[in-house]
Design an enzyme around this catalytic site. Structure first.
Site, PDB file in Angstrom:
ATOM      1  N   ASP A  42       8.129   4.336   9.451  1.00 26.82           N
ATOM      2  CA  ASP A  42       7.684   5.342   8.480  1.00 26.82           C
ATOM      3  C   ASP A  42       7.680   4.798   7.045  1.00 26.82           C
ATOM      4  OD1 ASP A  42       6.757   7.749   7.591  1.00 26.82           O
ATOM      5  OD2 ASP A  42       8.684   8.811   7.738  1.00 26.82           O
ATOM      6  N   ARG A  44       4.489   0.565   1.846  1.00 23.80           N
ATOM      7  CA  ARG A  44       4.834  -0.715   1.196  1.00 23.80           C
ATOM      8  C   ARG A  44       4.277  -1.898   1.973  1.00 23.80           C
ATOM      9  NH1 ARG A  44      11.084   0.808   1.538  1.00 23.80           N
ATOM     10  NH2 ARG A  44      10.097   2.843   1.416  1.00 23.80           N
ATOM     11  N   LYS A  63       7.979  11.427  12.183  1.00 24.00           N
ATOM     12  CA  LYS A  63       8.444  12.440  11.228  1.00 24.00           C
ATOM     13  C   LYS A  63       8.687  13.762  11.950  1.00 24.00           C
ATOM     14  CE  LYS A  63       5.922  10.890   7.072  1.00 24.00           C
ATOM     15  NZ  LYS A  63       7.077  10.640   6.223  1.00 24.00           N
ATOM     16  N   ASP A 109      -0.081   9.946   7.986  1.00 21.12           N
ATOM     17  CA  ASP A 109       1.200   9.267   8.206  1.00 21.12           C
ATOM     18  C   ASP A 109       2.094  10.124   9.098  1.00 21.12           C
ATOM     19  OD1 ASP A 109       3.519   7.816   8.101  1.00 21.12           O
ATOM     20  OD2 ASP A 109       3.990   8.307   6.004  1.00 21.12           O
ATOM     21  N   GLU A 125       5.788   2.690   5.746  1.00 21.37           N
ATOM     22  CA  GLU A 125       4.565   1.914   6.027  1.00 21.37           C
ATOM     23  C   GLU A 125       3.731   1.617   4.790  1.00 21.37           C
ATOM     24  OE1 GLU A 125       4.686   5.103   6.094  1.00 21.37           O
ATOM     25  OE2 GLU A 125       2.846   5.613   5.035  1.00 21.37           O
ATOM     26  N   LYS A 175      -2.758   2.902  -1.966  1.00 22.86           N
ATOM     27  CA  LYS A 175      -2.302   3.148  -0.592  1.00 22.86           C
ATOM     28  C   LYS A 175      -3.238   4.169   0.057  1.00 22.86           C
ATOM     29  CE  LYS A 175       1.478   5.467   1.988  1.00 22.86           C
ATOM     30  NZ  LYS A 175       2.855   5.976   1.963  1.00 22.86           N
ATOM     31  N   ASP A 219      -1.584  11.274   2.269  1.00 19.17           N
ATOM     32  CA  ASP A 219      -0.901   9.989   2.074  1.00 19.17           C
ATOM     33  C   ASP A 219      -1.872   8.868   1.682  1.00 19.17           C
ATOM     34  OD1 ASP A 219       1.582   8.833   1.893  1.00 19.17           O
ATOM     35  OD2 ASP A 219       1.624   8.146   3.974  1.00 19.17           O
TER      36      ASP A 219
HETATM   37  N1  BES Z   1       4.232   8.909   2.795  1.00 17.92           N
HETATM   38  C1  BES Z   1       5.643   8.916   2.803  1.00 17.92           C
HETATM   39  C2  BES Z   1       6.248   9.372   1.480  1.00 17.92           C
HETATM   40  C3  BES Z   1       5.983  10.804   1.093  1.00 17.92           C
HETATM   41  C4  BES Z   1       6.883  11.799   1.427  1.00 17.92           C
HETATM   42  C5  BES Z   1       4.846  11.145   0.392  1.00 17.92           C
HETATM   43  C6  BES Z   1       6.655  13.103   1.054  1.00 17.92           C
HETATM   44  C7  BES Z   1       4.619  12.452   0.012  1.00 17.92           C
HETATM   45  C8  BES Z   1       5.517  13.429   0.359  1.00 17.92           C
HETATM   46  C9  BES Z   1       6.147   7.508   3.096  1.00 17.92           C
HETATM   47  O1  BES Z   1       5.353   6.744   3.915  1.00 17.92           O
HETATM   48  C10 BES Z   1       7.454   7.666   3.788  1.00 17.92           C
HETATM   49  O2  BES Z   1       7.453   8.147   4.881  1.00 17.92           O
HETATM   50  N2  BES Z   1       8.537   7.244   3.135  1.00 17.92           N
HETATM   51  C11 BES Z   1       9.821   7.370   3.672  1.00 17.92           C
HETATM   52  C12 BES Z   1      10.523   6.049   3.470  1.00 17.92           C
HETATM   53  C13 BES Z   1      11.796   5.923   4.257  1.00 17.92           C
HETATM   54  C14 BES Z   1      11.504   5.810   5.728  1.00 17.92           C
HETATM   55  C15 BES Z   1      12.527   4.702   3.764  1.00 17.92           C
HETATM   56  C16 BES Z   1      10.546   8.489   2.938  1.00 17.92           C
HETATM   57  O3  BES Z   1      10.299   8.668   1.744  1.00 17.92           O
HETATM   58  O4  BES Z   1      11.285   9.223   3.588  1.00 17.92           O
HETATM   59 ZN    ZN Z   2       3.365   7.207   3.933  1.00 17.87          ZN
HETATM   60 MN    MN Z   3       5.738   7.047   5.951  1.00 15.71          MN
END
Ligand code: BES
Ligand code: ZN
Ligand code: MN
Length: 485
Positions: free
Chosen positions: A332, A336, A262, A255, A334, A250, A273
């Site tokens: 968010d 996946r 966010k 992000d 994204e 990824k 990210d």
């Molecule tokens: N890049 C984030 C996940 C992340 C969070 C990585 C903290 C490192 C530190 C990912 O893209 C994300 O935003 N995931 C969301 C998913 C949710 C919207 C289902 C999450 O984990 O909150």
């Molecule tokens: Zn992300």
């Molecule tokens: Mn995200």
């Protein structure tokens, strides 16, 4: 601080320099007489009587120009613990004003192959710092010469350590770069420059991605003024045309969350990210530098997830490369989407022996495992066991998490084949992995490593001094070395 290791030194540096000597668990120094002067030897012998021998590193300041370090190699010590001893020694280098050291490999008879190499590897890994944007840099240069006739490290093994350091540092550099510098356009260029190591690089830009139908990946990047890319890196080191091992990463250069924006606090962390992709790039560089005798391919999806007039909306439906349709309920989630296309493409184009993907995919994995273990999700027990074992050995640990068809209902969508988040809540990391599994279409052994808690360490870890860790490069290198090379 830069640490330079010199393996080709002769023994003439003996006696006058700062000396690192290896001893057994009892700090038995009888064998060391020939490496010290008489007065040094009796000085150390005396001090040892009152030293805490439970420690594994002792130092004796002979005079202002010379310190002798004793490193105790306990019986059955793990190689990763020897690396940690090296990292601990690096702490002394920070305080010490001296910058010329000699390591003598003669001084302990030890069954652990290359223990001196692991020690030096630990020093080197810990010495990494990212300071290109600091006006005042730590210019200290430490040089370490290796002498001794026993326990020599072969030229080939020297190269292996060096390649692994280069690969890890490259991954750390990429992760450390801020979002304004390492955006997808720049990232694609940097990967392209790895051609000079013999990697075959293919950059698929937006035009090509559109033709291929990678709308899941493209949707994530469409709010950004930067391009979106899929980049493949092929290493053909095997004599035959055997199926490659595939590593997919990824690469979300930043992000913001997109329209599902966010919160401000800690959003700056989202510059890491793209760490999954950085691990893949670092690993491929390592394989190429040491001319590994395997076939491997690295595939990374590079995008920037931004809000904007052209950004993807919650509720949008996209058709992925696999043909499956996805309803975007949260922009968010994204990573996946990027991986869905990257995985399906990798499986179809390269028909790999296995696929391992790495991604800072979910905050939920940090809730489960903190920064001790990466989450491992897999459809294959053999690959799982190989990965877990490699992780234990290099101390980049993995914990297996479940995949199960019962989770599927949480991501089934009314309007499309699936939705990109689980609205019911719960099992955030598993539903993300379950989503990815839908894009493995030919039963290829596959493992997904959620490294959100591992890629970046605010306070530093055993083998890194804070910041990007390069997690995964050493793990995957070990997986390859122990099982496929
Ligand atoms: N890049 C984030 C996940 C992340 C969070 C990585 C903290 C490192 C530190 C990912 O893209 C994300 O935003 N995931 C969301 C998913 C949710 C919207 C289902 C999450 O984990 O909150
Ligand atoms: Zn992300
Ligand atoms: Mn995200």
């Amino acid at each position: 601080m830069t640490v330079e290791i010199n393996y080709k030194s002769n023994s003439s540096k003996k006696i006058s320099s700062n000396y690192i000597l290896f001893v057994d668990e009892k700090f038995n120094i009888n064998d060391l007489k020939k490496y010290t002067s008489n007065s040094e030897f009796s000085y150390i012998s005396d001090l040892l009587k009152t030293s805490d021998l439970k420690k594994d590193l002792l130092f004796f300041e002979i005079n202002s120009k010379k310190t002798i370090f004793l490193v105790s190699i306990k019986k059955d010590i793990k190689t990763s613990d020897i690396e940690k001893l090296g990292a601990k020694f690096h702490g002394y280098l920070n305080y010490d004003k001296k910058n010329d050291y000699v390591v003598n490999s003669d001084t302990v008879s030890n069954k652990i192959k290359n223990f001196v190499g692991y020690f030096l590897h630990g020093i080197k890994l810990k010495s990494y710092e990212f300071n290109i944007y600091k006006s005042k840099k730590n210019k200290k240069l430490v040089s370490i010469s290796v002498i001794g006739n026993k326990n020599r490290i072969s030229i080939q093994d020297q190269l292996r350590f060096k390649a692994l350091e280069e690969g890890t540092f490259y991954a750390r550099d990429l992760v450390s770069e801020p979002g304004n510098i390492l955006h997808p356009d720049e990232y694609a260029k940097r990967i392209n420059s790895l051609k000079k190591f013999g990697l075959i690089i293919n950059v698929y830009d937006e035009k090509k991605l559109k033709k291929l139908g990678m709308n899941a990946l493209l949707g994530v990047g469409q709010g950004s003024i930067r391009g979106s890319y899929l980049v493949t890196m092929e290493w053909k080191g095997a004599k035959d045309n055997s199926k490659p091992l595939a590593f997919v990463g990824k690469g979300v250069c930043f992000d913001t969350g997109g329209i599902s924006l966010k919160p401000a606090k800690f959003m700056e962390d989202m510059t890491y990210d793209m760490a999954g992709s950085a691990t893949v790039v670092g690993l491929m560089k390592n394989l190429a530098v040491r001319k590994s005798k395997i076939n491997a391919v690295g595939v990374v999806g590079l995008v920037e997830n931004m809000p904007g007039g052209n950004a993807q909306r919650p509720g949008d439906i996209v058709k992925s490369y696999s043909g499956k349709t996805i309803e975007i309920l949260n922009t968010d989630a994204e990573g996946r989407l990027v991986l869905a296309d990257a995985l399906a493409f990798t499986e179809k184009k390269f028909k790999p022996k296995f696929m391992v993907d790495l991604a800072t995919l979910t905050g939920a994995i940090i809730v489960s495992l903190g920064s001790e273990y990466a989450g491992l999700f897999s459809n294959d027990d053999k690959l799982t066991n190989q990965l877990m074992k490699a992780g234990e050995e290099v101390d980049e640990k993995l914990w297996r998490m479940p995949l199960h068809k019962n989770f599927d209902k949480l991501i089934d969508s009314k309007n499309a084949d699936m939705q990109n988040i689980n609205y019911v809540g719960g099992a955030g990391s598993t539903t993300a992995a379950q989503f990815l599994q839908r894009f493995i279409l030919n039963k290829t052994p596959w493992a997904h490593l959620d490294i959100a808690g591992m890629a970046f360490s605010k306070y530093g870890g055993a083998l890194n001094s804070g910041g990007a860790t390069g997690y995964g490069v050493r793990l995957l290198n070990k997986l390859i070395e122990d099982n496929y090379e």
